[in-house]
Structures are given as C-alpha cells and as structure tokens.
Design a protein around this motif. Structure first.
Motif, PDB file in Angstrom:
ATOM      1  N   GLY A  20      -2.304  -2.572  12.359  1.00 31.90           N
ATOM      2  CA  GLY A  20      -2.625  -2.928  10.980  1.00 31.90           C
ATOM      3  C   GLY A  20      -2.116  -4.317  10.635  1.00 31.90           C
ATOM      4  N   PHE A  21      -2.343  -4.667   9.401  1.00 34.44           N
ATOM      5  CA  PHE A  21      -1.855  -5.962   8.913  1.00 34.44           C
ATOM      6  C   PHE A  21      -0.338  -5.912   8.785  1.00 34.44           C
ATOM      7  N   ARG A  22       0.309  -6.979   9.197  1.00 32.05           N
ATOM      8  CA  ARG A  22       1.757  -7.048   9.062  1.00 32.05           C
ATOM      9  C   ARG A  22       2.089  -7.414   7.609  1.00 32.05           C
ATOM     10  N   PHE A  38       4.127  -9.454   6.197  1.00 33.17           N
ATOM     11  CA  PHE A  38       4.224 -10.876   5.863  1.00 33.17           C
ATOM     12  C   PHE A  38       2.833 -11.507   5.757  1.00 33.17           C
ATOM     13  N   GLN A  39       1.876 -11.035   6.560  1.00 30.81           N
ATOM     14  CA  GLN A  39       0.507 -11.551   6.472  1.00 30.81           C
ATOM     15  C   GLN A  39      -0.099 -11.223   5.107  1.00 30.81           C
ATOM     16  N   LEU A  40       0.158 -10.031   4.627  1.00 32.50           N
ATOM     17  CA  LEU A  40      -0.362  -9.623   3.325  1.00 32.50           C
ATOM     18  C   LEU A  40       0.275 -10.432   2.200  1.00 32.50           C
ATOM     19  N   MET A  41       1.570 -10.726   2.334  1.00 29.37           N
ATOM     20  CA  MET A  41       2.263 -11.538   1.328  1.00 29.37           C
ATOM     21  C   MET A  41       1.652 -12.935   1.264  1.00 29.37           C
ATOM     22  N   VAL A  42       1.470 -13.559   2.414  1.00 32.62           N
ATOM     23  CA  VAL A  42       0.893 -14.907   2.465  1.00 32.62           C
ATOM     24  C   VAL A  42      -0.556 -14.882   1.973  1.00 32.62           C
ATOM     25  N   ALA A  43      -1.312 -13.871   2.372  1.00 34.02           N
ATOM     26  CA  ALA A  43      -2.705 -13.751   1.925  1.00 34.02           C
ATOM     27  C   ALA A  43      -2.783 -13.570   0.411  1.00 34.02           C
ATOM     28  N   SER A  44      -1.849 -12.831  -0.156  1.00 37.55           N
ATOM     29  CA  SER A  44      -1.828 -12.641  -1.613  1.00 37.55           C
ATOM     30  C   SER A  44      -1.587 -13.956  -2.342  1.00 37.55           C
ATOM     31  N   ILE A  45      -0.650 -14.726  -1.846  1.00 41.08           N
ATOM     32  CA  ILE A  45      -0.318 -16.006  -2.488  1.00 41.08           C
ATOM     33  C   ILE A  45      -1.466 -17.000  -2.320  1.00 41.08           C
ATOM     34  N   ALA A  46      -1.994 -17.125  -1.106  1.00 41.26           N
ATOM     35  CA  ALA A  46      -3.102 -18.061  -0.866  1.00 41.26           C
ATOM     36  C   ALA A  46      -4.358 -17.625  -1.616  1.00 41.26           C
ATOM     37  N   GLY A  47      -4.657 -16.342  -1.594  1.00 40.98           N
ATOM     38  CA  GLY A  47      -5.847 -15.838  -2.273  1.00 40.98           C
ATOM     39  C   GLY A  47      -5.785 -16.011  -3.777  1.00 40.98           C
ATOM     40  N   LEU A  52      -6.834   0.052   3.954  1.00 43.11           N
ATOM     41  CA  LEU A  52      -5.933  -0.996   4.424  1.00 43.11           C
ATOM     42  C   LEU A  52      -4.808  -0.343   5.214  1.00 43.11           C
ATOM     43  N   ASP A  53      -4.675  -0.744   6.478  1.00 46.46           N
ATOM     44  CA  ASP A  53      -3.594  -0.260   7.328  1.00 46.46           C
ATOM     45  C   ASP A  53      -2.522  -1.334   7.405  1.00 46.46           C
ATOM     46  N   ILE A  54      -1.279  -0.921   7.228  1.00 44.95           N
ATOM     47  CA  ILE A  54      -0.137  -1.832   7.216  1.00 44.95           C
ATOM     48  C   ILE A  54       0.851  -1.356   8.278  1.00 44.95           C
ATOM     49  N   SER A  55       1.298  -2.294   9.120  1.00 43.11           N
ATOM     50  CA  SER A  55       2.223  -1.929  10.181  1.00 43.11           C
ATOM     51  C   SER A  55       3.011  -3.156  10.627  1.00 43.11           C
ATOM     52  N   GLY A  56       4.198  -2.935  11.088  1.00 38.23           N
ATOM     53  CA  GLY A  56       4.991  -4.014  11.663  1.00 38.23           C
ATOM     54  C   GLY A  56       4.426  -4.462  13.007  1.00 38.23           C
ATOM     55  N   GLU A  78       0.920   7.208  11.882  1.00 35.07           N
ATOM     56  CA  GLU A  78       1.757   7.149  13.087  1.00 35.07           C
ATOM     57  C   GLU A  78       2.551   5.847  13.217  1.00 35.07           C
ATOM     58  N   GLU A  79       1.904   4.700  13.009  1.00 37.97           N
ATOM     59  CA  GLU A  79       2.551   3.401  13.232  1.00 37.97           C
ATOM     60  C   GLU A  79       2.624   2.550  11.967  1.00 37.97           C
ATOM     61  N   GLY A  80       2.709   3.152  10.792  1.00 37.02           N
ATOM     62  CA  GLY A  80       2.807   2.362   9.569  1.00 37.02           C
ATOM     63  C   GLY A  80       2.372   3.154   8.354  1.00 37.02           C
ATOM     64  N   MET A  81       1.660   2.473   7.467  1.00 40.05           N
ATOM     65  CA  MET A  81       1.204   3.087   6.213  1.00 40.05           C
ATOM     66  C   MET A  81      -0.283   2.776   6.028  1.00 40.05           C
TER      67      MET A  81
END
Length: 130
Positions: A28-30, A32-41, A19-23, A7-10
């Motif tokens: 869900g996780f936005r 940009f948060q996932l992008m930053v988490a990927s780089i930091a992780g 993992l729920d992803i949503s703006g 309904e509100e994302g993927m």
C-alpha cells in the motif's frame, strides 16, 4: 473515516475507491507518501483556483516533491521541497510567485504542518508558443 486492519497495514474505503496504507510499499501507500501528496495536492488545488479567479490560463502544472526525513527521529519528515513547473502563454513569474504565496496561506494541509515541517516552494515557467 473508518480504517480497517489488514495483514500488512490498514484499509479505508472512500468515495473514489479503496486506499491501502502500509509501511511496506508492496502492500500500500506509505504514510509519508500520503502526507506529501496531501500537501502537494492541496497546494496545487488552491493555486489553480487562484489562477482561475485571476483569469490566468495555464496549459499544465506539474509538481516535483523532494522529501527530507530524519532517520534518527523515526524517519520524521523535516522538509518538503515543492517545485512547481507551469506551462502556458505570457506567464508572469512575479505574479505567479505572489499567487503561490497566497495559495500557501490558504492551503489547509500546509498550514496544519507549518510549525513542524519546513515547506519550500520554487517555481519554473515554460513559455509555450502559439
């Protein structure tokens, strides 16, 4: 990887769970948060492997991330500042900075965005007493 509309994302089902992803952060996780988490992780994982190979023992590693986005360009991520806080015994800042630079060269996520996002890394050590 299969992403499914909700309904509100993927949504994606991964080995560690769903993992729920949503703006909208309420759904869900936005992205940009996932992008930053990927780089930091990724950076932390590679850094830790390097320290382990060199037999540098640490008690804790915390990364604080500050993100600069450009509202005039679809809130594009322009800069990520990663501040590594390392707790341990007999830590050598110079050696840690060299290892952090080596980690950056070997972090696939940081390398993937190096021509489009500025990534700054700083380091702080907290010397523990025995």
């Amino acid at each position: 990887m299969d992403f499914h509309l909700k309904e509100e994302g993927m949504r994606i089902d991964l080995g560690y769970g769903q993992l729920d992803i949503s703006g909208d952060e309420a759904y869900g996780f936005r992205p940009f948060q996932l992008m930053v988490a990927s780089i930091a992780g990724c950076s932390a994982s590679v850094f830790r492997k390097i320290l382990k190979k060199q037999r540098i023992s640490i008690e804790d590693l915390i990364i604080k991330a500050d993100v600069e986005r450009n509202p005039d360009e679809a809130d594009r991520i322009e800069q990520i500042d990663l501040h590594f806080i390392i707790k341990g015994y007999q830590l050598d800042d110079e050696k840690l900075y060299k290892n952090l630079a080596l980690a950056r060269k070997n972090c696939s996520m940081a390398r993937s965005v190096e021509d489009s996002i500025t990534i700054n890394e700083t380091l702080e050590t907290i010397e523990l007493s025995r």
